[in-house]
Motif scaffolding. Sequence first.
Motif, PDB file in Angstrom:
ATOM      1  N   GLU A   1      -2.302   0.076   3.083  1.00 48.30           N
ATOM      2  CA  GLU A   1      -1.653   0.662   1.917  1.00 48.30           C
ATOM      3  C   GLU A   1      -2.772   0.885   0.950  1.00 48.30           C
ATOM      4  O   GLU A   1      -2.512   2.135   0.499  1.00 48.30           O
ATOM      5  N   LEU A   2      -3.824   0.202   0.835  1.00 44.92           N
ATOM      6  CA  LEU A   2      -4.920   0.590   0.061  1.00 44.92           C
ATOM      7  C   LEU A   2      -5.995   1.100   1.003  1.00 44.92           C
ATOM      8  O   LEU A   2      -6.187   0.710   2.041  1.00 44.92           O
ATOM      9  N   LEU A   3      -6.589   2.316   0.612  1.00 41.44           N
ATOM     10  CA  LEU A   3      -7.671   2.804   1.210  1.00 41.44           C
ATOM     11  C   LEU A   3      -9.136   2.568   0.658  1.00 41.44           C
ATOM     12  O   LEU A   3     -10.059   2.516   1.760  1.00 41.44           O
TER      13      LEU A   3
ATOM     14  N   MET B   1      -3.146   9.404  -5.734  1.00 39.85           N
ATOM     15  CA  MET B   1      -3.983   8.686  -4.850  1.00 39.85           C
ATOM     16  C   MET B   1      -4.485   7.631  -5.607  1.00 39.85           C
ATOM     17  O   MET B   1      -5.105   6.638  -5.176  1.00 39.85           O
TER      18      MET B   1
ATOM     19  N   VAL C   1     -12.224   8.304  -0.131  1.00 44.43           N
ATOM     20  CA  VAL C   1     -10.574   7.966  -0.051  1.00 44.43           C
ATOM     21  C   VAL C   1      -9.768   9.305  -0.022  1.00 44.43           C
ATOM     22  O   VAL C   1      -8.651   9.181   0.870  1.00 44.43           O
TER      23      VAL C   1
ATOM     24  N   GLY D   1      -9.247   9.788   3.303  1.00 47.82           N
ATOM     25  CA  GLY D   1      -8.537   8.868   4.402  1.00 47.82           C
ATOM     26  C   GLY D   1      -9.411   7.595   5.026  1.00 47.82           C
ATOM     27  O   GLY D   1      -8.856   7.004   5.836  1.00 47.82           O
TER      28      GLY D   1
ATOM     29  N   ARG E   1      -2.645  -5.463   1.013  1.00 47.80           N
ATOM     30  CA  ARG E   1      -2.455  -4.232   0.738  1.00 47.80           C
ATOM     31  C   ARG E   1      -3.638  -3.621   1.717  1.00 47.80           C
ATOM     32  O   ARG E   1      -3.684  -2.658   2.268  1.00 47.80           O
TER      33      ARG E   1
ATOM     34  N   SER F   1      -3.472   4.971  -7.096  1.00 45.62           N
ATOM     35  CA  SER F   1      -3.065   3.566  -6.705  1.00 45.62           C
ATOM     36  C   SER F   1      -3.701   3.171  -5.124  1.00 45.62           C
ATOM     37  O   SER F   1      -3.445   2.025  -4.925  1.00 45.62           O
ATOM     38  N   LYS F   2      -4.291   4.119  -4.633  1.00 49.80           N
ATOM     39  CA  LYS F   2      -4.834   3.773  -3.457  1.00 49.80           C
ATOM     40  C   LYS F   2      -6.054   3.046  -3.516  1.00 49.80           C
ATOM     41  O   LYS F   2      -6.790   2.510  -2.274  1.00 49.80           O
TER      42      LYS F   2
ATOM     43  N   ARG G   1     -10.996   4.138   5.260  1.00 50.86           N
ATOM     44  CA  ARG G   1     -10.705   2.933   4.583  1.00 50.86           C
ATOM     45  C   ARG G   1     -12.243   2.248   4.279  1.00 50.86           C
ATOM     46  O   ARG G   1     -12.927   2.267   5.267  1.00 50.86           O
TER      47      ARG G   1
END
Length: 202
Positions: free
Chosen positions: A78-80, A51, A20, A23, A73, A53-54, A25
């Motif tokens: 928006e979500l990683l 971070m 995460v 970056g 998301r 909330s990712k 996913r």
Amino acid sequence: AARRRVSSLAEAARLLAALVSHGVRTIAFVLTRGVAENLLAATRELLPDEMKSKVDVYRAGYSAARRRAVEARLCSGELLATVSTSALELGIDVGHVDATVHLGLPATIASLWQQAGRAGRVAGREALTLIVAQDNPLEQHFASRPHELLARKVEAAAANPLNTALLRLHLVAAAAEAPLRLPPPNPIGGATAEQMGEQLRE
């Protein structure tokens, strides 16, 4: 002194937090709902506040609205990362995913490949799959002999296409996707329009 082995959950949290932070996913697959919640909490503890909330969790037991919100998301980027049970294994569009983390092995090789196949669906992009073995003898065996795990054949699937219980579920799922034409162009097992409609009503 002998090195103390880090718990598999702590190791999975460390890997997921690192992905995460870079970056990447990711979907992290776990075997139970409780472990999903624990891995989410452990991962968020390792991330800076901006971070946290990712990362979210996706599992059965949540309302349909909450599951759709997580799907949206994840698909939008928006979500990683999402921690999931087998609920995200198939049948749901999750958009572009770069990596999968597996905390424990699922019951079948077919499930493992299905889960790992969630990553790398964009042409020209490589994908990463990380398996964190738990302490049970079978997973420790494969941890020391990964070639044996990767060489195992996918189990044969067996299903009776005329099973009325399965047909009923498939009809409902198909009707949710698009209006059904009765009778269908190629009825299964010679079913009549009346029989197909009766399956839907039940």
